[in-house]
Enzyme design. Structure first.
Site, PDB file in Angstrom:
ATOM      1  N   HIS A   1      16.445   0.632  -9.414  1.00  8.09           N
ATOM      2  CA  HIS A   1      16.047  -0.640  -8.784  1.00  8.09           C
ATOM      3  C   HIS A   1      16.052  -0.530  -7.259  1.00  8.09           C
ATOM      4  O   HIS A   1      16.196  -1.536  -6.565  1.00  8.09           O
ATOM      5  CB  HIS A   1      16.977  -1.785  -9.216  1.00  8.09           C
ATOM      6  CG  HIS A   1      17.170  -1.887 -10.691  1.00  8.09           C
ATOM      7  ND1 HIS A   1      16.247  -2.463 -11.532  1.00  8.09           N
ATOM      8  CD2 HIS A   1      18.177  -1.447 -11.485  1.00  8.09           C
ATOM      9  CE1 HIS A   1      16.692  -2.400 -12.784  1.00  8.09           C
ATOM     10  NE2 HIS A   1      17.852  -1.786 -12.788  1.00  8.09           N
TER      11      HIS A   1
ATOM     12  N   LYS B   1       5.944   6.326  17.909  1.00  6.64           N
ATOM     13  CA  LYS B   1       5.697   6.389  16.469  1.00  6.64           C
ATOM     14  C   LYS B   1       5.314   7.792  15.995  1.00  6.64           C
ATOM     15  O   LYS B   1       4.618   8.529  16.670  1.00  6.64           O
ATOM     16  CB  LYS B   1       4.596   5.407  16.072  1.00  6.64           C
ATOM     17  CG  LYS B   1       4.948   3.942  16.245  1.00  6.64           C
ATOM     18  CD  LYS B   1       6.079   3.520  15.313  1.00  6.64           C
ATOM     19  CE  LYS B   1       5.695   3.573  13.851  1.00  6.64           C
ATOM     20  NZ  LYS B   1       4.591   2.643  13.511  1.00  6.64           N
TER      21      LYS B   1
ATOM     22  N   GLU C   1       0.518   8.058   3.062  1.00  5.75           N
ATOM     23  CA  GLU C   1      -0.100   6.739   2.914  1.00  5.75           C
ATOM     24  C   GLU C   1      -1.544   6.846   2.439  1.00  5.75           C
ATOM     25  O   GLU C   1      -1.985   6.081   1.562  1.00  5.75           O
ATOM     26  CB  GLU C   1      -0.028   5.993   4.248  1.00  5.75           C
ATOM     27  CG  GLU C   1       1.390   5.651   4.662  1.00  5.75           C
ATOM     28  CD  GLU C   1       1.471   5.104   6.083  1.00  5.75           C
ATOM     29  OE1 GLU C   1       2.555   4.639   6.453  1.00  5.75           O
ATOM     30  OE2 GLU C   1       0.451   5.143   6.810  1.00  5.75           O
TER      31      GLU C   1
END
Length: 493
Positions: free
Chosen positions: A167, A294, A301
């Protein structure tokens, strides 16, 4: 239609028109013409045509000299096409018309003999089967490369302990290599699915012609063997109209995409500042146009996003087949669109993701720090209590109370002393302390599929053996397929 109009049709690369009084409307031509990508199957159409010539000779339609002359011209067309010396023109409706137009230009009317006893229906079915037979093995090689990269990195991080999740909540400590192998095993099974799709495409539809079969095929088994097939599809209608082999491939691609997507999701998490488990190599990450700090996991992705296309291609093909009358219908022409797109998607995704995996740097200290958080050793205490003869349901409750006490104090279970544990329940003795460590939690799970170090080594050996066996089952009887895989490997390196 006038004689001059009929001649124009022949020169334009159309294989029909004699019974029509007028040529097709531009809108019909635009819709009917094959996309440029479909002409990439020239080698497949030529292979099928050369095999068909053998049947025509065996049936007495052409002699050996005609067979040799037409076959040589076809080979030359294929070579010229791949070299860019000849290309389809705007009037070529499809690959079959394109090749026949080129053949007519080189040999004159005698080239028309090749059309006897066959149809675009069985040609189209054959072309895509041959395309899958030569394309799937190199894809499987790429998948194997990704699996091998995961196995190799599981060896690189053999001693790293990380939190395991259910979970997405901290559950129990595991070896990080065990997590990597979980993905490796899932993706390894995708090779089996690709193998099934390859086998599914392994029977020849040639000789089915339009749908009823051909009177000019004397030995379809010989023609099938020449093309590397294992046999002939028994029913001519089924041969031209079934596309379950395409669905098998698209399902294998969709499931592979799903497994890749799950790996990519975890890569994105692991590379985040909040996890901090991995550092991306500069050559396999990108930056931001506005935020200089970044470093983004774009490969993961993009691969995760492309999975949607793989799923859509499967659904698209199934939708085209649903309620379709048995025998050939033009709806089936989109089989190539879905197949080519899935192949091209995987050809882009697999090497990029493999490179990303191979170049990752791992922060094993951070993994270990997080592995102890969230009371991940609670199950160790519950198991120890059960070993002392306490029913597990009661041991579970006792451990739950220990966790509550630790939460109140802001400490972990492993930080409790023997005296503190005894105060919480008198049945907990000092012997439990040696069990409340990450190393103990991992090493004691030494069952056949556990996370212990010795099991990890056995898993690594097993998956490599399975990879070798699975890849050896592709193309054992087809040198062309094996050569295609070798060429792709050489190009990648």
């Amino acid at each position: 239609m006038t004689d001059s109009a009929r001649e124009t049709v022949r020169e334009s690369g159309k294989l029909w028109g004699g019974r029509f009084a007028a040529g097709p409307a531009p809108a019909l031509e635009a819709l009917s013409r094959s996309p440029q990508a479909y002409f990439d199957m020239v080698r497949d159409d030529v292979a099928g045509s050369i095999a068909h010539l053998g049947e025509l000779r065996r049936s007495g339609v052409i002699d050996a000299e005609q067979q040799s002359r037409i076959a040589q011209a076809l080979r030359e067309i294929a070579e010229d096409h791949e070299a860019g010396r000849v290309q389809p023109n705007a009037g070529d409706e499809d690959i079959h018309g394109y090749l026949e137009r080129e053949l007519m230009a080189r040999l004159g009317p005698q080239a028309g003999a090749i059309r006897a006893g066959r149809s675009r229906n069985d040609q189209a079915a054959n072309n895509l089967r041959l395309y899958l037979r030569r394309t799937i093995p190199p894809l499987a090689e790429e998948v194997a490369g990704l699996v091998e990269a995961l196995v190799a990195r599981s060896e690189d991080t053999a001693g790293a302990i990380a939190p395991g999740f259910t979970h997405l909540q901290t559950a129990q400590p595991i070896l990080f290599g065990h997590q990597l192998l979980a993905h490796a095993w899932a993706i390894r099974r995708d090779i089996t699915r690709l193998q099934h799709a390859w086998e599914s495409a392994g029977r020849s539809p040639l000789g089915a012609a339009a749908l009823a079969g051909s009177t000019l095929h004397a030995d379809q088994e010989a023609m099938a063997a020449e093309l590397g097939y294992t046999g002939v599809i028994p029913n001519s209608i089924d041969a031209v109209s079934s596309r379950d082999h395409v669905v098998d491939f698209l399902y294998a691609a969709a499931m592979l995409g799903t497994d890749i997507s799950r790996l990519c999701e975890e890569l994105c998490l692991w590379a985040s500042r909040q996890f901090g488990w991995v550092r991306l190599h500069d050559s396999y990450s990108t930056g931001s146009s506005i935020m200089p700090q970044k470093k983004n996991p774009d490969i993961a992705e993009l691969a995760r996003g492309r999975t949607g296309r793989l799923h859509a291609n499967l659904i698209g093909m199934l939708s085209a087949l649903k309620s379709l009358a048995f025998a050939y219908n033009r709806d089936l022409a989109d089989d190539k669109h879905y197949t080519f797109d899935s192949v091209e998607t995987l050809q882009l995704v697999l090497p990029a993701l493999t490179g990303m995996i191979r170049t990752l740097e791992f922060n094993e200290d951070e993994m270990r720090r997080q592995a102890i958080d969230g009371f991940s050793l609670a199950t160790e205490l519950a198991d120890w209590l059960a070993e002392q003869g306490i029913p597990f349901s009661e041991a579970h409750d006792v451990t739950g109370r220990v966790v509550m006490a630790c939460e109140a104090r802001g400490i972990g279970i492993e930080e409790l002393t023997a005296a503190e544990l005894g105060e919480l329940d008198s049945r907990i003795t000092e012997e439990v302390l040696e069990r409340l460590t990450l190393e103990s939690a991992v090493s004691r799970r030494d069952g056949a599929n556990g996370t212990a170090p010795a099991v990890l080594i056995r898993q690594q050996r097993a998956i490599r053996n399975e990879l070798q066996t699975a890849l050896s089952e592709f193309g054992e009887t087809d040198a062309g397929i094996a050569n295609g895989a070798a060429q792709l490997r050489e190009a990648r390196s």
